[in-house]
Design an enzyme around this catalytic site. Structure first.
Site, PDB file in Angstrom:
ATOM      1  N   GLU B  48       0.865  -1.179   0.000  1.00  0.00           N
ATOM      2  CA  GLU B  48       0.000   0.000   0.000  1.00  0.00           C
ATOM      3  C   GLU B  48       0.892   1.216   0.000  1.00  0.00           C
ATOM      4  OE1 GLU B  48      -3.141   0.454   3.121  1.00  0.00           O
ATOM      5  OE2 GLU B  48      -2.361  -1.456   3.820  1.00  0.00           O
ATOM      6  N   ASP B  59      -6.246   7.167  10.786  1.00  0.00           N
ATOM      7  CA  ASP B  59      -4.925   6.706  11.193  1.00  0.00           C
ATOM      8  C   ASP B  59      -4.583   7.099  12.621  1.00  0.00           C
ATOM      9  OD1 ASP B  59      -3.640   5.279   8.971  1.00  0.00           O
ATOM     10  OD2 ASP B  59      -4.041   7.123   7.860  1.00  0.00           O
TER      11      ASP B  59
END
Ligand SMILES: Cc1ncc(COP(=O)(O)O)c(C=O)c1O
Lengths: 407, 258
Positions: B48, B59
């Protein structure tokens, strides 16, 4: 139109982990909207706990001084905790109680929404955590003090620009972990659906009252209504009383150090904003060509934000709301005029609305009326305002007080 | 070959696949390249490539900081495309996917972004803030271009929701192992096993399990229950502490028999 959209704006851009939480929230919100007893419960609570209806004050001195339109001021400063924020928060408090959740979290910029949420949590018996950008913690210390005294935990956010948008991100990070027992009390008419619509609904209490009050006092509709626009909740609140009428609605954004600088927070005027999707919704965001959010500036922490209510983006696009910007300097001048002529101390945020009204009133007819939504009181911002005025005796007081603490 | 077919083919010879993650431009593109080289050499199947965003809402602190630092160093979306194109040519054995937030795609122009990603040979995109309800055009355009729009299962997903979501996606399903944001550790317990069984029953697509996978034990626990282990924050932490050179050994260790 798709659910949660206002024209092309809005939506619910949420991570999958919150899908079930939003299904529940939407269901409960729908139930509230369909339950006429709920709105009455809300009105009763706000009457008994929060001084509603707040007055619509005729500013006779200011009107005569400016020599044009009759100026009326909607006094959200007299709402409990000193700003319109309590309207939304108490409404969501009733919702949280119905959902059976025990903990609330919120973001705050100026600290107003944080104080209101901490107050609501104390009253309803919820645990409360407030996320606040480190920069805002520093410039709004008194509000941090009150939040803590009211029993909330205040978490300074050190990511990004350390202001409101970063506090929102951090509140979402909490929520994706704790959603089973926690409700996120979003503070303005932004964020993923149903927040813009729901917050605007609770704030519509301002407009509903103001509409009745102006008819009682002036005999008919005002020509114009002014409100400052951060996320857009106080503006949506008062505008909803007049949307269906031939009344011009004016939203005033933070012009900061000028629209020609990069230190402002104006999304609907100026050329630094573009359509985008962030913080769960689609609206005009202050962002660069890559889609990175820009840093913003305003003398008023509550207006220092990259996005704007999707409902206002739509009303702006349709031409139903006119947008203007007021600079930091103009804001202090308007605040001074309001204090000297009327003995009324608007918050720095609210003073933005005063700026535009003061500019336009003299050019209007004496039989026309205008309303300024005074979203909050300024005296609670004594540190910020005294600093902004660079007041020598205040500075000496702080120095002496600091010395006495050192001893 | 379609991404899911490629992953199934790889699974014929491997017990479990690995997907790793990095934030482009953090700490630098040169380090990114060295990290990718070591990942590729040690058999990583998918990588990724996260295009940094100023508001990385899903996140945790480590990746948030990496996003911020990369942007502070001046990383632009254009740099990310150019770098990704080089990596695809240099490491053809790896499936590369872009991971980012929807605003980056939206601002670039959804079609333009996806066309360019397909053109340089990426296999798909991972956008944690674009649910299927909002992403109709994105899902459609991705599939038309042969890109896999990755969807998510989470512990809060009902069986019904899993089926609905998986039906929109392609390539694999990203199984979020626990509530919360990236970075914190996930306990590999009975709750997780039951959840993975539910995921398996909901889709034919390969299952990539992520959030808090950091050690050989974590990966071993997933063998037989998932198709791919996703290592995110752990490598960023490792590089912060020990530098890019430590990555190869770490990756090899994840797959080694303990
Ligand atoms: C007094 C006051 N007015 C206005 C605002 C701006 O918010 P909104 O645009 O949602 O009314 C704030 C936000 O903190 C505030 O405290």
């Amino acid at each position: 139109m798709k659910k949660g959209y206002f024209g092309q704006w809005g939506g619910a851009f949420i991570p999958e982990v919150l899908h079930a939480t939003f299904v529940q929230l939407n269901d409960e919100y729908k139930k509230l909207r369909q339950d006429p007893a709920f709105w009455q419960e809300y009105i009763d609570l706000m009457g008994n706990y929060s001084c509603r209806p707040t007055p619509l004050t005729f500013a006779e001195n200011l009107s005569d001084y400016l020599g044009g339109a009759r100026i009326y001021i909607k006094r959200e400063d007299l709402n409990h905790t000193g700003a319109h924020k309590a309207n939304n928060v108490m409404g969501q408090g009733l919702l949280v109680r119905r959902m059976g959740k025990k903990r609330v979290i919120a973001e705050t910029g100026a600290g107003q929404h944080g104080v209101a949420t901490a107050t609501m949590a104390a009253r309803f018996g919820f645990d409360c955590t407030i996320y606040m950008g480190e920069e805002d913690v520093a410039r709004q210390r008194p509000n941090v003090f009150w939040m803590e005294k009211l029993g909330a935990t205040v978490v300074p956010v050190t990511n990004g620009s350390r202001t409101l948008k970063d506090a929102i991100n951090e509140a979402f990070r909490d929520w994706v972990t704790t959603m089973d027992e926690t409700h996120y009390v979003f503070g303005t008419a932004c964020g993923p659906h149903p927040f813009p619509e729901m917050v605007a609904w609770f704030q519509s209490i301002i407009g509903l009252e103001a509409r009745k009050q102006i008819i009682a006092q002036h005999g008919r509709m005002p020509a114009r209504v002014y409100a400052c626009v951060g996320g857009g909740s106080n503006a949506m609140g008062i505008f909803q009383g007049f949307l269906d009428e031939d009344v011009e609605l004016i939203g005033v954004e933070a012009g900061g150090k000028g629209l020609d600088t990069d230190q402002h927070a104006s999304r609907m005027v100026g050329d630094r904003a573009a359509p985008g999707v962030a913080q769960g919704y689609k609206t005009m965001f202050l962002q660069d060509d890559d889609g990175q959010m820009r840093s913003t500036h305003s003398i008023a922490a509550g207006l220092d934000y990259v996005g704007i209510s999707p409902i206002l983006s739509d009303l702006g696009e349709q031409g139903r709301v006119r947008f203007e910007a007021a600079t930091d300097t103009e804001v202090l001048e308007a605040l001074t005029m309001s204090m000297e002529k009327e003995g009324i101390i608007p918050a720095l945020e609210s003073s933005h609305a005063f700026v535009q009204a003061i500019k336009e009133a003299p050019k209007m007819d004496r039989d026309e009326a205008i309303i300024i939504n005074m979203s909050g009181r300024g005296d609670k911002d004594i540190f910020t305002i005294a600093h902004a005025f660079d007041d020598p005796s205040w500075k000496q007081f702080i120095i002496d007080r600091a010395d006495s603490y050192r001893r | 070959m379609k991404l899911d077919d490629d992953l199934r083919r790889r699974l014929e010879t491997k017990k479990i696949l690995l997907m790793t993650h990095l934030v482009l431009g953090y700490p630098s593109f040169d380090t990114n390249r060295e990290v990718i080289r070591q990942m590729a050499a040690n058999g990583v199947d998918c990588i990724e490539l996260q295009i940094p965003f100023s508001e990385p809402m899903a996140d945790g602190p480590v990746i948030v900081k990496a996003n911020q630092d990369s942007l502070a160093r001046g990383t632009r979306v254009e740099d990310c495309f150019a770098f990704a194109a080089r990596m695809v040519t240099e490491f053809p054995q790896v499936n590369f996917l872009f991971m980012t937030y929807y605003n980056i795609v939206f601002r670039y122009g959804e079609t333009g972004f996806l066309e360019r990603a397909a053109e340089i040979g990426l296999q798909g995109t991972i956008l944690p803030d674009l649910p299927p309800e909002e992403g109709e055009t994105y899902f459609g355009a991705s599939k038309d271009l042969g890109l896999a729009p990755i969807t998510f299962f989470t512990p809060t997903s009902t069986d019904e929701r899993m089926q609905e979501v998986a039906g929109r996606g392609a390539g694999f399903v990203y199984v979020v192992a626990r509530r919360g944001v990236t970075g914190a550790h996930t306990e590999m317990d009975a709750g997780l096993t039951g959840y993975l069984d539910r995921c398996r029953a909901a889709t034919e697509l390969p299952l990539a399990v992520g959030f808090g996978i950091a050690s050989r034990d974590d990966v071993a626990m997933l063998e037989g229950r998932a198709d791919m282990a996703v290592i995110g924050t752990a490598t960023i932490r490792l590089i912060d502490e020990k530098g890019a050179a430590a990555v190869g050994g770490f990756i090899a260790g994840l797959l080694q028999k303990g």
